[in-house]
Design an enzyme around this catalytic site. Structure first.
Site, short mmCIF file in Angstrom:
data_model
loop_
_atom_site.label_atom_id
_atom_site.label_comp_id
_atom_site.label_asym_id
_atom_site.label_seq_id
_atom_site.Cartn_x
_atom_site.Cartn_y
_atom_site.Cartn_z
N VAL A 1 -42.76 0.29 41.50
CA VAL A 1 -43.47 -0.96 40.82
C VAL A 1 -43.26 -2.05 42.03
CG1 VAL A 1 -42.84 -2.92 39.28
CG2 VAL A 1 -42.73 -0.46 38.42
N TYR B 1 -38.47 -6.01 34.35
CA TYR B 1 -39.08 -4.94 33.93
C TYR B 1 -38.10 -4.11 33.09
CZ TYR B 1 -43.01 -6.24 36.52
OH TYR B 1 -44.07 -6.96 37.03
N TYR C 1 -29.46 5.84 29.88
CA TYR C 1 -30.25 4.76 30.36
C TYR C 1 -31.14 3.70 29.57
CZ TYR C 1 -34.91 3.86 32.80
OH TYR C 1 -36.05 3.00 33.25
#
Ligand SMILES: NC(=O)c1ccc[n+]([C@@H]2O[C@H](COP(=O)([O-])OP(=O)(O)OC[C@H]3O[C@@H](n4cnc5c(N)ncnc54)[C@H](OP(=O)(O)O)[C@@H]3O)[C@@H](O)[C@H]2O)c1
Length: 155
Positions: A12, A98, A124
């Site tokens: 990204v 993000y 995660y």
């Protein structure tokens, strides 16, 4: 506008850099220059440069390995976004961050909206959800984008 872009060598971040350069002066120190898991180093860097905007595209993204490396996942995905928010709040800077669809458990039949209950299934997802909460509670103006299955020119 002074912009700090983190994660510039990631999927990204590398796509964002040329776009952000049309909005202002972009500083994007790679890991060798600024270890984002080193909280004192992050604080010193932000206080020295005082970016108007931090675009946080850095993350611990090894979803499976996170089950064994919880501390590393939480350092980048949970503590860093909160710290960036608190630092920006000191002088009115903003944060774009993000996050991920992994904050949900995926059992819903249809699309999720911002107000839906989160229910991460693994380390995660839990670390990313903690990062959202930390940034939102920091008091800094912030936008959080929950992305999914990103693809582009670099991976
Ligand atoms: N890609 C997707 O499909 C997807 C889907 C959903 C959400 N997201 C979210 O989008 C964001 C960006 O993901 P991505 O796919 O671009 O990730 P990525 O390709 O794995 O890149 C992560 C970046 O973070 C940097 N980083 C990690 N630990 C660091 C540390 N201690 N110090 C300095 N830099 C560090 C990495 O540096 P190095 O290059 O040195 O390793 C890398 O540049 C993340 O928040 C992720 O959760 C991505």
């Amino acid at each position: 506008m002074k912009i700090l872009l983190t994660g510039v060598n990631g999927q990204v971040g590398s796509a964002l850099k040329p776009l952000l350069m049309s909005l202002g002066t972009v500083q994007s120190p790679p890991r060798e220059e600024l270890d984002l898991a080193d909280a004192p180093a992050v604080a010193a860097w932000v206080r020295r440069h005082r970016p108007h905007l931090i675009v946080n595209a850095a993350a611990y993204t090894a979803v499976d390995r996170a089950e064994q490396e919880q501390e590393a996942a939480f350092a980048l995905n949970a503590r860093l976004p909160e710290q960036l928010g608190r630092l920006q709040r000191e002088w009115g800077g903003a944060v774009i961050h993000y996050s991920t669809d992994y904050v949900f458990d995926g059992t819903r039949d249809g699309a999720y909206t911002e107000g839906d209950e989160t229910a991460p299934l693994g380390v995660y997802g839990r670390s990313k959800r903690a990062g959202e909460e930390g940034l939102m509670s920091s008091g800094a103006p912030a936008l959080i984008f929950r992305t999914s299955w990103v693809y582009g020119l670099h991976g």
